[in-house]
Design a protein around this motif. Structure first.
Motif, mmCIF file in Angstrom:
data_model
loop_
_atom_site.group_PDB
_atom_site.id
_atom_site.type_symbol
_atom_site.label_atom_id
_atom_site.label_comp_id
_atom_site.label_asym_id
_atom_site.label_seq_id
_atom_site.Cartn_x
_atom_site.Cartn_y
_atom_site.Cartn_z
ATOM 1 N N LYS A 101 80.677 1.558 34.846
ATOM 2 C CA LYS A 101 79.288 1.147 34.994
ATOM 3 C C LYS A 101 78.832 0.375 33.760
ATOM 4 O O LYS A 101 79.346 0.589 32.664
ATOM 5 N N LYS B 99 81.907 4.349 28.482
ATOM 6 C CA LYS B 99 82.141 5.572 29.230
ATOM 7 C C LYS B 99 83.189 6.434 28.522
ATOM 8 O O LYS B 99 84.319 6.005 28.337
ATOM 9 N N ASP C 66 78.404 9.367 38.953
ATOM 10 C CA ASP C 66 79.054 8.061 38.757
ATOM 11 C C ASP C 66 80.569 8.230 38.789
ATOM 12 O O ASP C 66 81.292 7.856 37.864
ATOM 13 N N ASP D 178 78.802 14.961 37.671
ATOM 14 C CA ASP D 178 78.175 13.644 37.555
ATOM 15 C C ASP D 178 78.302 12.883 38.872
ATOM 16 O O ASP D 178 79.251 13.098 39.631
HETATM 17 MN MN LIG Z 1 78.775 10.043 34.147
#
Ligand SMILES: [Mn+2]
Ligand SMILES: CC(=O)N[C@H]1[C@@H](OP(=O)(O)OP(=O)(O)OC[C@H]2O[C@@H](n3ccc(=O)[nH]c3=O)[C@H](O)[C@@H]2O)O[C@H](CO)[C@H](O)[C@@H]1O
Length: 298
Positions: free
Chosen positions: A275, A295, A143, A141
């Motif tokens: 995020k 998350k 992020d 990923d």
């Molecule tokens: Mn992610």
């Protein structure tokens, strides 16, 4: 000099090897100098694939900057950045042996589709390109940020990573796909671990097989009007059930600081960047999927 008695490089507080004899990688279980020497001898080349589609381009700079500090330091690395916005990604110059390769790809409307289609794109580029350029792929990923060393100890034929939310959970708590209509279905009495969608890899041919399987199962489901509960992660878990990974990464390699840190977690090497899901996933930042979640938290 290093010690190699049966009492060194062992951990008694965590599982070090699976019942099919795949090592689980934890701090204190390997000697990185020995491994680096082996992999330098083979002149290993590593591809790190990462997708930055639509607004997720904002994560890229920190991802690469922190990877330069911690990811495969001293080895040859190609960053394969899949994006629909190549112009948003400035020139990134890196030292000898390391480079960024921008791959322009289509974007999809729904974030779930963006996430799932990674399998198809990694598959296609594995066959066309990666096989000629690198020995191993690491698929993660975007992020995220690196915050401690991630080196050749992770490499092997095909590897998965323990999801940080489920390493201590019993099988019935795993969020596998439980509807029989989906190809990702896993029966209640099966399953070894719960693997994270955001971190897998292996040799290029093995990653090709894995991504090809996951993509085809996703397409079959699509034709039948069903989508697995956790998207690509569900198909990945199904794949690993019947094609067991040859190495498993502990949650040191994929952590989220929203979780309390257990005693046995000595390092946090790759950590989620918080995020705002609505803000980042949607065009107008209004209504996220009804199944929206924090998350990792389910
Ligand atoms: Mn992610
Ligand atoms: C760390 C981890 O195990 N994450 C998994 C988890 O959710 P996450 O909540 O971590 O998913 P996410 O929002 O990070 O999406 C997965 C990845 O797809 C890419 N992306 C997504 C949307 C977008 O508009 N643009 C874009 O580039 C980006 O690389 C992102 O990191 O579950 C997902 C499926 O539900 C995937 O299996 C993720 O890999």
């Amino acid at each position: 000099m290093y010690s190699s008695t049966i009492l060194s490089y062992r951990r008694t507080d965590v599982l070090m090897v699976t019942p099919w004899f795949a090592p689980i990688v934890w701090d204190g279980t390997y000697n990185i100098d020995i491994l680096n020497a082996q992999f330098h001898q083979r002149n290993v080349r590593v591809g790190l694939t990462v997708f930055a589609i639509k607004k997720y381009t904002v994560f890229l700079q920190r991802f690469i900057e922190t990877a330069e500090k911690f990811f495969m330091v001293g080895h040859k690395v190609n960053y394969y950045v899949f994006t629909d916005r190549p112009n948003d990604i400035g020139n990134i110059s890196l030292p000898e042996g390391r480079k960024v390769v921008i791959l322009e790809v289509p974007s999809y409307k729904r974030w779930q589709e963006v996430s799932m289609r990674r399998m198809e794109m990694i598959r296609d580029y594995s066959q066309q390109r990666f096989i000629h350029e690198v020995d191993f792929l690491v698929c993660v990923d975007v992020d995220m940020r690196f915050s401690d060393e991630v080196g050749v100890e992770i490499l092997g034929d095909v590897f998965g990573t323990l999801h940080p939310g489920f390493y201590a959970a019993s099988r019935d708590r795993f969020t596998y796909e439980r509807r029989k209509q989906s190809t990702a279905y896993i029966p209640p009495d099966e399953g070894d671990f719960y693997y994270a969608g955001g971190y897998f890899g292996g040799t290029v041919p093995e990653v090709y097989k894995l991504t090809n399987y996951c993509h085809n199962e996703m397409l079959t489901d699509k034709r039948n009007g069903i989508e697995a509960i956790w998207h690509d992660e569900s198909y990945l878990n199904k794949y690993f059930l019947y094609h067991k990974p040859t190495k498993i990464l502990s949650p040191e390699y994929l952590w989220d600081n929203g979780y309390a840190v257990p005693q046995f977690l000595k390092r946090r090497r790759f950590v989620a960047v918080p995020k705002n899901h609505n803000e980042i996933r949607n065009k107008r930042a209004l209504n996220d999927s009804p199944k929206s979640r924090g998350k990792f938290h389910r």
